[in-house]
Structures are given as C-alpha cells and as structure tokens.
Design an enzyme around this catalytic site. Structure first.
Site, PDB file in Angstrom:
ATOM      1  N   HIS A  21     132.550 -16.717  75.389  1.00 14.29           N
ATOM      2  CA  HIS A  21     132.140 -15.588  74.918  1.00 14.29           C
ATOM      3  C   HIS A  21     131.949 -15.908  73.221  1.00 14.29           C
ATOM      4  CE1 HIS A  21     131.984 -11.226  75.660  1.00 14.29           C
ATOM      5  NE2 HIS A  21     131.027 -11.247  74.764  1.00 14.29           N
ATOM      6  N   LYS A  33     133.027 -13.644  80.866  1.00 12.83           N
ATOM      7  CA  LYS A  33     133.130 -14.608  79.936  1.00 12.83           C
ATOM      8  C   LYS A  33     134.498 -14.291  79.639  1.00 12.83           C
ATOM      9  CE  LYS A  33     128.859 -12.324  78.730  1.00 12.83           C
ATOM     10  NZ  LYS A  33     129.079 -11.034  78.696  1.00 12.83           N
ATOM     11  N   TYR A  83     135.146  -5.976  77.719  1.00  9.16           N
ATOM     12  CA  TYR A  83     134.861  -4.553  77.976  1.00  9.16           C
ATOM     13  C   TYR A  83     135.285  -3.898  78.921  1.00  9.16           C
ATOM     14  CZ  TYR A  83     130.198  -7.511  77.404  1.00  9.16           C
ATOM     15  OH  TYR A  83     128.873  -8.028  76.516  1.00  9.16           O
ATOM     16  N   ASP A 124     126.375  -9.300  84.796  1.00 11.08           N
ATOM     17  CA  ASP A 124     126.711  -8.991  83.329  1.00 11.08           C
ATOM     18  C   ASP A 124     127.874  -8.678  82.787  1.00 11.08           C
ATOM     19  OD1 ASP A 124     126.179 -11.801  81.064  1.00 11.08           O
ATOM     20  OD2 ASP A 124     126.771  -9.710  80.339  1.00 11.08           O
TER      21      ASP A 124
END
Ligand SMILES: NC(=O)c1ccc[n+]([C@@H]2O[C@H](COP(=O)([O-])OP(=O)(O)OC[C@H]3O[C@@H](n4cnc5c(N)ncnc54)[C@H](OP(=O)(O)O)[C@@H]3O)[C@@H](O)[C@H]2O)c1
Length: 278
Positions: free
Chosen positions: A109, A76, A51, A46
């Site tokens: 997200h 996402k 990120y 994930d």
C-alpha cells in the site's frame, strides 16, 4: 452494457482500465454500493485491508453471481505487515475476508521509506504470486528511489504502480520511470478526492459542455486517453453510473493537451510517500 477498455500488464494479465474504488466506505455500505457498481457494469474493484471493507466487497461479489474470471479484484497490504511472514499472513487474511481463492492484483500500500521494509514486503508479494494466491503484484505510493531499489533487489518489476494522480498532479517523472520498466500506472484520487476545485475548473467544464458530459467524465476520460488505469470512488448511485460512462467519452487531442496544461507543482492532495512514517 458499457464496454470498458483493458490494459495488458507486463505479466500477461489484463486489467480493466476503469474500476471502482471503495476508500472511506463503511463495510456495510461497501456491500451495497459494490453491488450497485457491479450491476452498472464495473468489473474491476479496488479495496484494501486498511479500508475495513473487504468483507462487504466480498459479499457483493458473491451475491452478484458474476463468473469469477470476469472480475478483477485488487486489495493491498497495510503498512504494519511489511515483514515477510506478516505479509503472507495478511494476504491470506484478506482472501478470507473477501471469500476468494485468489486476488487479481495485490499491492504494497505504501513504501513508508522510514520503516525500511519496502523491499521485504515486495519479496513477500513475489512469494505470494509464486504460491498462486495472487495473479499480479504491484506497489502503491513508492517514490522513484524505493521503486528502483525494490526492482534492483529482486529483479522483479511491479506490474502496476498505484499513485495519486489527477489533472492537478500528473506525476510526469514517475510515469516516465514506469514507461522505462513497462509498469502500468494506476491513478488513485483521479477526481482529486473533492479536495480542490478541479471539477469546477473552466477548462474541464468547458470540455464537458462541448460533449454534453459531466466534469467527472471529462477528467476520467483524460485518464483513459493518457493510458492510465483509474478507480474513481462514489457512493452516489447516479455518479457510480456516470463515472463508468466516461469509458464512452473520447476527447480530442487538443482537449487532452488542454488538460495536460493543468498540472501544478503544488497539486498533491494526499500524503507524500517519501515522508509518510506509518
Ligand atoms: N493506494 C492508495 O494509497 C489510495 C489512496 C486513496 C485512494 N485509493 C483508491 O482510489 C480510489 C479513488 O480515490 P478516492 O476515493 O480517494 O478519490 P476520488 O475517486 O478522486 O474522489 C472521490 C470523491 O469524488 C466524489 N465523486 C465521485 N464521482 C463524482 C462525480 N461524478 N461528480 C462529482 N463528484 C464525484 C465522491 O463523492 P460521493 O462518494 O459522495 O459520490 C468522493 O467525494 C479509492 O476509492 C481507493 O480505492 C488508493
């Protein structure tokens, strides 16, 4: 190797119930720890555009040499790309960074209600699924109202809703909405993100002692026993292995019920999806 149960999504695809999350992991570190996770036996990863580590995760996937069909990769769509064309381009860019030709699960997200583009973003994901770039589509951090609105506007039900969820914040109302629609609940922050005393709670440590297990394993086993898909994060080699082994820990009905009692009205640790503005 640890066997991981899977959950069948309403679109027919299967998602490994226990995966590996990489929030707040630097790109270079992500390549290394994701390699460790894959070696330990995780098959569900994930990540997210925001990120900044999709490239590192993709590198770990390529070097692992695991057949693609054995892996389940989630990423996402970030909040600044919810306009239809931006979302299509963002997905293509994520695929490029991951080095993949499809994503197994693509999520919006956050709903960011104040932005007013959560339905448009959902329509873009429907298009991406039709184009074959993503297998399953879902959302993350949608309050019940925005979730219902997205479903009503499109007639398409998200396969997954990824939300903050742990024993101190059990999201019973939203899970009831999921059950009505056949949406799989996926928990982020399953261990409480280290923001509370969850792993020192005497109910958790007591059950851990009874099983010779770690508190984190008990919490993760509770998620699994509750039918929740979960994605704990760790950059610590021993914890990466320890967390996966939670799939082998079976709690009694009384133990699950005792953890159910830990829910708190003020248990939320992260941002409130209803009021997040960017
Ligand atoms: N959709 C969203 O908005 C959203 C938001 C947040 C997270 N997520 C996803 O959910 C994943 C998990 O959530 P999270 O990373 O925020 O929180 P988490 O998994 O609940 O907690 C991670 C923290 O717990 C520690 N930890 C991990 N295993 C442990 C163990 N066995 N014993 C004791 N401590 C342990 C980690 O430390 P070390 O790393 O130092 O070992 C880290 O500090 C993320 O990585 C991300 O993929 C999604």
């Amino acid at each position: 190797m640890t066997s991981i149960p899977s959950v069948r999504l309403h679109d027919g695809h299967e998602i490994p119930q226990l995966g590996y999350g990489v929030f707040k992991v630097e790109n270079e570190v992500a390549a290394d720890v994701t390699t460790q996770a894959l070696e330990a036996g995780y098959r569900h990863l994930d990540t997210a555009k925001v990120y900044g580590n999709e490239e590192g995760v993709g590198r770990a996937i390529r070097t692992a040499g695991i057949p693609r069909e054995e892996l389940f990769v989630t990423t996402k769509l970030w909040n600044d790309a919810q306009r239809f064309d931006d979302a299509i381009a963002a997905c293509e860019a994520s695929l490029e960074r991951l080095g993949l030709d499809h994503i197994d699960l693509y999520l919006v997200h956050w709903a960011v209600p104040a932005q007013g583009t959560y339905v448009e973003a959902w329509k873009a994901l429907i298009e991406l699924q039709e184009r074959g770039l993503v297998r399953s589509i879902g959302v993350s951090n949608y309050p019940a109202e925005q979730l219902q609105e997205a479903i009503e506007a499109t007639g398409v039900v998200p396969a997954v809703h990824q939300i903050e969820l742990h024993p101190y914040f059990q999201q019973r109302e939203l899970r009831a909405v999921h059950a009505e629609h056949g949406i799989a609940t996926e928990s982020w922050g399953p261990l409480g993100q280290g923001k509370s005393d969850l792993l020192e709670n005497p109910v958790i440590t007591g059950i851990a002692s009874a099983h010779g297990a770690s508190p984190a394993q008990v919490v993760l086993a509770w998620h699994l026993a509750s039918g929740i898909v979960t994605i704990p994060k760790s950059v610590t080699p021993s914890r990466i292995v320890d967390n996966l082994a939670a799939a082998q820990l079976t709690l009694t009905a009384d133990e699950v019920a005792a953890i159910d009692e830990l829910d708190r009205p003020d248990g939320r640790g992260g941002a409130d999806p209803a009021t997040k503005t960017s």
